[in-house]
Design a protein around this motif. Sequence first.
Motif, PDB file in Angstrom:
ATOM      1  N   PRO A   1     -96.954  22.188  60.060  1.00  0.00           N
ATOM      2  CA  PRO A   1     -96.856  22.656  58.675  1.00  0.00           C
ATOM      3  C   PRO A   1     -97.067  24.152  58.502  1.00  0.00           C
ATOM      4  CG  PRO A   1     -98.015  20.579  58.728  1.00  0.00           C
ATOM      5  CD  PRO A   1     -97.838  21.007  60.161  1.00  0.00           C
ATOM      6  N   GLU A   2     -97.745  24.782  59.462  1.00  0.00           N
ATOM      7  CA  GLU A   2     -97.988  26.218  59.352  1.00  0.00           C
ATOM      8  C   GLU A   2     -96.716  27.041  59.564  1.00  0.00           C
ATOM      9  OE1 GLU A   2    -101.114  26.968  62.123  1.00  0.00           O
ATOM     10  OE2 GLU A   2    -102.592  25.831  60.968  1.00  0.00           O
ATOM     11  N   LEU A   3     -95.651  26.388  60.017  1.00  0.00           N
ATOM     12  CA  LEU A   3     -94.380  27.088  60.242  1.00  0.00           C
ATOM     13  C   LEU A   3     -93.462  26.930  59.036  1.00  0.00           C
ATOM     14  CD1 LEU A   3     -93.785  26.188  63.997  1.00  0.00           C
ATOM     15  CD2 LEU A   3     -94.684  28.307  63.041  1.00  0.00           C
ATOM     16  N   GLY A   4     -94.019  27.120  57.851  1.00  0.00           N
ATOM     17  CA  GLY A   4     -93.199  27.153  56.645  1.00  0.00           C
ATOM     18  C   GLY A   4     -93.670  26.271  55.510  1.00  0.00           C
ATOM     19  N   LEU A   5     -94.261  25.113  55.809  1.00  0.00           N
ATOM     20  CA  LEU A   5     -94.605  24.188  54.729  1.00  0.00           C
ATOM     21  C   LEU A   5     -95.846  24.634  53.966  1.00  0.00           C
ATOM     22  CD1 LEU A   5     -93.792  21.612  53.289  1.00  0.00           C
ATOM     23  CD2 LEU A   5     -95.250  20.336  54.875  1.00  0.00           C
ATOM     24  N   THR A   6     -96.893  25.062  54.671  1.00  0.00           N
ATOM     25  CA  THR A   6     -98.076  25.523  53.948  1.00  0.00           C
ATOM     26  C   THR A   6     -97.733  26.724  53.075  1.00  0.00           C
ATOM     27  OG1 THR A   6     -98.781  26.932  55.798  1.00  0.00           O
ATOM     28  CG2 THR A   6     -99.652  24.693  55.733  1.00  0.00           C
ATOM     29  N   GLN A   7     -96.867  27.577  53.575  1.00  0.00           N
ATOM     30  CA  GLN A   7     -96.474  28.769  52.821  1.00  0.00           C
ATOM     31  C   GLN A   7     -95.653  28.387  51.582  1.00  0.00           C
ATOM     32  OE1 GLN A   7     -96.155  28.209  56.068  1.00  0.00           O
ATOM     33  NE2 GLN A   7     -96.674  30.021  57.291  1.00  0.00           N
ATOM     34  N   ALA A   8     -94.706  27.462  51.748  1.00  0.00           N
ATOM     35  CA  ALA A   8     -93.878  27.040  50.616  1.00  0.00           C
ATOM     36  C   ALA A   8     -94.723  26.357  49.555  1.00  0.00           C
ATOM     37  CB  ALA A   8     -92.765  26.111  51.098  1.00  0.00           C
ATOM     38  N   CYS A   9     -95.670  25.519  49.974  1.00  0.00           N
ATOM     39  CA  CYS A   9     -96.537  24.849  49.011  1.00  0.00           C
ATOM     40  C   CYS A   9     -97.359  25.863  48.224  1.00  0.00           C
ATOM     41  CB  CYS A   9     -97.455  23.862  49.728  1.00  0.00           C
ATOM     42  SG  CYS A   9     -96.642  22.346  50.280  1.00  0.00           S
ATOM     43  N   ALA A  10     -97.914  26.858  48.915  1.00  0.00           N
ATOM     44  CA  ALA A  10     -98.693  27.890  48.229  1.00  0.00           C
ATOM     45  C   ALA A  10     -97.823  28.643  47.226  1.00  0.00           C
ATOM     46  CB  ALA A  10     -99.296  28.845  49.250  1.00  0.00           C
ATOM     47  N   GLU A  11     -96.597  28.943  47.626  1.00  0.00           N
ATOM     48  CA  GLU A  11     -95.668  29.674  46.761  1.00  0.00           C
ATOM     49  C   GLU A  11     -95.319  28.884  45.502  1.00  0.00           C
ATOM     50  OE1 GLU A  11     -90.914  30.732  46.862  1.00  0.00           O
ATOM     51  OE2 GLU A  11     -91.999  30.656  48.758  1.00  0.00           O
ATOM     52  N   MET A  12     -95.120  27.556  45.649  1.00  0.00           N
ATOM     53  CA  MET A  12     -94.666  26.728  44.536  1.00  0.00           C
ATOM     54  C   MET A  12     -95.829  26.175  43.705  1.00  0.00           C
ATOM     55  SD  MET A  12     -91.525  27.119  45.343  1.00  0.00           S
ATOM     56  CE  MET A  12     -90.639  26.099  44.188  1.00  0.00           C
ATOM     57  N   GLY A  13     -97.056  26.400  44.157  1.00  0.00           N
ATOM     58  CA  GLY A  13     -98.195  25.805  43.465  1.00  0.00           C
ATOM     59  C   GLY A  13     -98.371  24.336  43.784  1.00  0.00           C
ATOM     60  N   THR A  14     -97.755  23.872  44.863  1.00  0.00           N
ATOM     61  CA  THR A  14     -97.795  22.474  45.281  1.00  0.00           C
ATOM     62  C   THR A  14     -98.975  22.248  46.222  1.00  0.00           C
ATOM     63  OG1 THR A  14     -95.392  22.236  45.065  1.00  0.00           O
ATOM     64  CG2 THR A  14     -96.511  20.693  46.555  1.00  0.00           C
ATOM     65  N   THR A  15     -99.679  21.157  46.053  1.00  0.00           N
ATOM     66  CA  THR A  15    -100.791  20.821  46.933  1.00  0.00           C
ATOM     67  C   THR A  15    -100.255  20.204  48.218  1.00  0.00           C
ATOM     68  OG1 THR A  15    -102.238  20.447  45.044  1.00  0.00           O
ATOM     69  CG2 THR A  15    -102.918  19.493  47.142  1.00  0.00           C
ATOM     70  N   LEU A  16    -100.733  20.684  49.353  1.00  0.00           N
ATOM     71  CA  LEU A  16    -100.383  20.098  50.647  1.00  0.00           C
ATOM     72  C   LEU A  16    -101.455  19.067  50.980  1.00  0.00           C
ATOM     73  CD1 LEU A  16     -98.772  19.834  53.219  1.00  0.00           C
ATOM     74  CD2 LEU A  16     -99.947  21.835  54.123  1.00  0.00           C
TER      75      LEU A  16
END
Length: 330
Positions: free
Chosen positions: A184-199
């Motif tokens: 998830p550190e290769l894009g998903l954690t970043q996208a979630c932070a950007e969108m305000g989405t909880t991982l």
Amino acid sequence: MKMIKLGPDGPQVSQFGIGAMSFAGIYGNASENDSHAVLDACRATEVSHIDTSNVYGNGRSEEIIGSWFAANRGARNEMVLATKAGITGEAERRFKNDADYLEACLDESLKRLGVDHVDLFYIHRFDRAHSIEDVAGTLKRLIDAGKTRSVGLSEVAPTTLRRAFTECPIAAVQSEYSLSTRAPELGLTQACAEMGTTLVAFSPVGRAFLTDAPFTYEHGQSMAFTKSNPRFMQPNYDANIEATDRFRALAADMGEPAAALAIAWLIAKGDHVLPIPGTKNLDHLSELVRGTQIELSGEDLARIEQALPVGWAHGDRYTAAQWEGPERYC
């Protein structure tokens, strides 16, 4: 217990939840009384998030949660309740995101849970017979119908999250994330932070590898999921035990349970990361909750990374069959 916002629009939720797959006996027998005791302990320690699915024991997990709500007046109002649908269990069509199917599944879940709505409803697996925009539209209609307050996706790529967001706010994305699974550190954690989405991080203690008492190879061979999983097959199993011995030694040196340290490491990744370990044992739950109370320094994090550097795990996290459904994006 630290509280965070679940998704871009709330509600407030504890930055730690209980994953209820264990209630259905997936990792060995679990009685209703044991499961209720875990939920009682969660409530007492202000753990306010429960995560389940319609496929956990073919609805058994939901039934157990529903009976706990029925026996504990007021508990439902204190909990942020999530369930999922989209895995059919059928050989020919394993995943299904048809609008009528998802709504029917949710209606059945509500009956088992004994509630008129859930707080979060996930697509358990994205069905590529549909566009993600159409699926997000279906989810939006379930919100409008009052059957769920928010919606989420599970095991999807960052690009899928962004596309879904064009049709409906996505409160959460659930993905395996731990010191043993860093994808998830290769894009998903970043996208979630950007969108305000909880991982929402499932298997945060590496299916017991990141605890002080990982189950034996023989016990792993007695359970349906682990008996064929690459990380639990020899020689990978022994290599993974040897690797995580370093982590257990570090935790002992820090005076903490290994499971607590694994949870603390995830929470340190940001306010948008919410681990949901599963257990049917009160002692294990106490160790896991302890992780929410640990403040890791930069030096602590460096020591953890030295003990278990990126890529330490032996074997893939899924078999070829288990990889059907989850999206790979790196």
